[in-house]
Design a protein around this motif. Structure first.
Motif, short mmCIF file in Angstrom:
data_model
loop_
_atom_site.label_atom_id
_atom_site.label_comp_id
_atom_site.label_asym_id
_atom_site.label_seq_id
_atom_site.Cartn_x
_atom_site.Cartn_y
_atom_site.Cartn_z
N ALA A 63 13.10 -31.47 3.60
CA ALA A 63 12.35 -30.68 4.57
C ALA A 63 11.55 -31.55 5.52
O ALA A 63 11.50 -31.29 6.73
CB ALA A 63 11.43 -29.69 3.84
N ARG A 68 13.84 -28.44 8.48
CA ARG A 68 14.35 -27.19 7.93
C ARG A 68 13.74 -26.98 6.55
O ARG A 68 13.42 -27.95 5.87
CB ARG A 68 15.87 -27.22 7.83
CG ARG A 68 16.57 -27.63 9.12
CD ARG A 68 18.06 -27.68 8.94
NE ARG A 68 18.61 -26.35 8.73
CZ ARG A 68 18.91 -25.51 9.73
NH1 ARG A 68 18.72 -25.88 10.98
NH2 ARG A 68 19.39 -24.32 9.46
N PRO A 69 13.60 -25.75 6.10
CA PRO A 69 13.06 -25.53 4.76
C PRO A 69 13.96 -26.17 3.71
O PRO A 69 15.18 -26.05 3.75
CB PRO A 69 13.04 -24.01 4.62
CG PRO A 69 13.06 -23.48 6.02
CD PRO A 69 13.85 -24.47 6.81
N PRO A 96 7.60 -27.23 4.31
CA PRO A 96 8.24 -25.94 4.01
C PRO A 96 9.31 -26.06 2.93
O PRO A 96 10.41 -26.56 3.16
CB PRO A 96 8.87 -25.53 5.35
CG PRO A 96 9.15 -26.83 6.04
CD PRO A 96 8.05 -27.77 5.62
N VAL A 97 8.99 -25.63 1.73
CA VAL A 97 9.91 -25.65 0.60
C VAL A 97 9.94 -24.27 -0.03
O VAL A 97 8.90 -23.65 -0.27
CB VAL A 97 9.50 -26.71 -0.45
CG1 VAL A 97 10.33 -26.56 -1.72
CG2 VAL A 97 9.65 -28.11 0.11
N VAL A 98 11.15 -23.78 -0.30
CA VAL A 98 11.34 -22.50 -0.99
C VAL A 98 11.83 -22.80 -2.40
O VAL A 98 12.90 -23.38 -2.59
CB VAL A 98 12.37 -21.62 -0.26
CG1 VAL A 98 12.62 -20.34 -1.04
CG2 VAL A 98 11.86 -21.28 1.16
N PHE A 147 11.15 -17.41 3.32
CA PHE A 147 11.40 -18.35 4.42
C PHE A 147 10.39 -18.16 5.55
O PHE A 147 9.94 -19.15 6.15
CB PHE A 147 12.83 -18.18 4.94
CG PHE A 147 13.85 -18.92 4.13
CD1 PHE A 147 14.28 -20.18 4.53
CD2 PHE A 147 14.36 -18.39 2.95
CE1 PHE A 147 15.22 -20.88 3.77
CE2 PHE A 147 15.29 -19.08 2.19
CZ PHE A 147 15.71 -20.33 2.60
N ALA A 150 7.10 -19.75 4.39
CA ALA A 150 7.17 -21.21 4.26
C ALA A 150 7.09 -21.91 5.60
O ALA A 150 6.56 -23.03 5.70
CB ALA A 150 8.46 -21.61 3.55
N THR A 151 7.60 -21.28 6.66
CA THR A 151 7.72 -21.95 7.96
C THR A 151 6.67 -21.52 8.97
O THR A 151 6.49 -22.21 9.98
CB THR A 151 9.11 -21.70 8.56
OG1 THR A 151 9.35 -20.28 8.62
CG2 THR A 151 10.20 -22.34 7.72
N PRO A 155 2.76 -24.76 7.56
CA PRO A 155 3.88 -24.66 6.63
C PRO A 155 3.42 -24.93 5.20
O PRO A 155 2.36 -25.50 4.95
CB PRO A 155 4.86 -25.74 7.11
CG PRO A 155 4.42 -26.11 8.48
CD PRO A 155 2.94 -25.86 8.52
N CYS A 184 11.26 -25.43 11.30
CA CYS A 184 9.81 -25.52 11.31
C CYS A 184 9.39 -26.52 12.40
O CYS A 184 9.96 -27.61 12.46
CB CYS A 184 9.32 -25.97 9.95
SG CYS A 184 7.53 -25.95 9.76
#
Length: 559
Positions: A63, A68-69, A96-98, A147, A150-151, A155, A184
């Protein structure tokens, strides 16, 4: 009608997820079936880690570099607890981590079934948002929410629990994604124009304004804007440990400020400033040396941050500029179109050279085990400007952050500074490689850190990723021992046995290089980097307590 697991995988694919980093488990059979057997699953590469913490660090590094996540997953019980450290790091580092955890069935909840755990309660303190999808119809909507959260704005990490019966039961909910939640920053909030007017007025009125740039520069991808503004206004830029390299080799770059890798002269410049422009940084304990710099609190503060709640925390703020950093710097550039300060670039360069001289004199030192300065100098010699350095928080962190020459503005440096978890670098190079496959990716770790993630070397070999791991081998938690010596001249609980990590790496399928002299270091590093596959360089390095001139301000114990 698709089951919940298929809806989950379809939702991930709709969010343009290309890689999922994870570990299999009893509760994740349904998810893995959907990844393996569905059309949506064929669009996603699943990267098997050796434990969930490693998976979360891979997602974090991915990320940070890709914008991007990152997505990581693990099973219930211990899998959830192992995922926790990486999500905590990502959340507090604004990454940003899912995180996804399969878990025991809803119908068994409260009955004491094996590995049952209240995941929403567990992850609540370390995530921006988390939930449990207790019905398959809720899966697509909750994935979208994970998502989005996270973003959006500041973030961070989100978490979604997925019970086994949710994944097995059928659902007809619509699957779709908002394009804005796949990258993000999602949006770039514009500051109120009046706040930019006031900020520009205060900067012009100051005699010696200085920029302190934080990790928000990387999050906003504001590298060009920061450098253009600093060089136009002729303002020195001090970096925090999370923004290292953000301005490249600009003549106005001061390097790291504060504790843990800070340059003394950079701290001096910050103390001399009559105004600090805080650009995407919290007023946290490291760059402020536990809020002791600047010392008199008379310095004006102009604070730019996407999160309004971060502004004014710990230091009184003269002007608050709430908004995206790239937009804010462009707005300030429009209002300040020329030099505004009394700083002399030649004077700053002389200060830099005076500070650097004692280190430079040791760049070619023949001492062996190797001095840390030679370790950095050799990397400067071998690696190109595209290199990405992924560092654990021990010895390598302050030395490389302070002395390595990052010539190109951008994100070329990753380190877990929120919680300083050991074992980040080795799995981190996996995520870094998938995010930036054309870059030279180098992991910097110590033997103490490597001991926490040794199994991840097998992951590098199995994936056959062209990355290099450099191990600072000194048979101890050397950084901690140096702190103990500085604190009260004692040593306790920090030593462990010797190992030939090049041989261990070779046994696991990597190319292993063991350095046996100072003269052989650069050659071994060059061979490892040129190798078409994963390689490890084992570098016997001088324990920090054996070095008489370790910068004391890099070793301040926490309060």
């Amino acid at each position: 009608m698709p089951d919940g697991a298929t809806q989950l995988v379809r939702s991930l694919a709709a969010h343009d997820v290309s890689h999922v980093f994870g570990v299999c488990g009893d509760t994740s059979v349904g998810l893995y079936h959907a990844l393996a057997e569905t059309d949506a699953g064929s669009e996603i590469t699943h990267v098997l880690a050796r434990d969930e913490r490693a998976a979360s660090f891979m997602a974090d590094a991915y990320a940070r570099l890709s914008g991007r996540p990152g997505v990581c997953e693990g099973p219930s019980g211990g899998g959830a607890t192992y995922l926790l450290p990486g999500l905590a790091e990502a959340n507090d580092s604004c990454v940003p981590v899912v995180g996804l955890n399969t878990t025991t069935p809803v119908r068994h909840r409260g009955r004491g079934v094996l590995t049952e755990l209240d995941q929403t309660a567990l992850f609540a303190p370390v995530t921006k948002w988390n939930a449990s999808a207790d019905h398959p119809d809720r899966v697509p909507g909750l994935v979208r929410e994970a998502f989005r959260r996270a973003t959006a704005g500041r973030p961070g990490a989100t978490h979604l629990a997925l019970p086994m019966d949710t994944l097995a039961d059928e659902s007809d909910s619509e699957v779709y994604a908002s394009d804005r939640a796949t990258r993000c920053p999602v949006t770039r909030p514009h500051p109120v124009p009046e706040s930019l007017d006031r900020a520009a007025d205060r900067i012009r009125a100051a005699d010696r304004p200085v920029i302190v740039a934080g990790g928000g520069v990387h999050t906003s991808r504001a590298w060009t804007e920061l450098r253009t503004f600093a060089e136009t206004a002729e303002l020195p830029v001090a970096e925090t440990l999370t923004s290292v390299g953000c301005i490249g080799d600009s003549p106005w770059a001061l390097g790291v400020v504060g504790e843990n890798g800070g340059r003394d002269y950079a701290t001096d410049v910050v103390v001399e400033a009559d105004l600090l422009l805080l650009a995407g940084t919290a007023v946290e304990s490291v760059w402020t040396a536990k809020w002791s710099q600047p010392p008199d609190r008379a310095t004006e503060i102009v604070h730019v941050d996407v999160a309004p709640e971060s502004i004014g925390k710990n230091y009184e703020t003269t002007v608050a500029v709430a908004g995206d950093l790239r937009v804010a710097l462009d707005g300030l550039l429009d209002r300040i179109d020329g030099p505004v300060a009394a700083w002399d670039a030649d004077d700053l360069r002389r200060r830099d050279e005076a500070w650097r001289t004692p280190y430079v004199e040791r760049f070619d030192a023949d001492d062996f085990p190797l001095r840390p300065e030679r370790l950095v100098a050799g990397a400067n010699e071998v690696l190109g400007p595209d290199a990405v350095l992924v560092s654990d928080p021990g010895t390598t962190c302050p030395y490389f952050a302070s002395l390595y020459e990052f010539t190109e503005p951008g994100r070329h440096w990753l380190t877990p500074r929120a919680h300083g978890a050991l074992g980040y670098a080795v799995p981190g190079v996996v995520g870094a490689h998938y995010a930036r496959p054309d870059a030279t990716v180098v992991g910097l770790t110590g033997d103490g850190s490597l001991g926490t993630c040794l199994g991840s070397l097998e992951t590098l070999a199995r994936l056959d990723v062209p990355v290099t791991v450099v191990v600072v081998n000194n048979d101890s938690f050397s950084w901690i021992e140096a702190g103990q010596r500085n604190f009260a001249d004692f040593s306790f609980g920090v030593d462990f046995g010797s190992a030939d990590y090049a041989a261990v790496a070779a046994e696991l399928g990597l190319a292993g290089f063991r350095v046996d002299s100072a003269a052989g270091y650069e050659e071994a590093l060059a061979e490892a980097v040129a190798y078409d596959g994963p390689a490890l360089v084992d570098v016997p390095t001088m324990p920090l307590p054996a070095i008489d001139d370790v910068p004391v301000d890099w070793l301040e114990p926490g309060e």
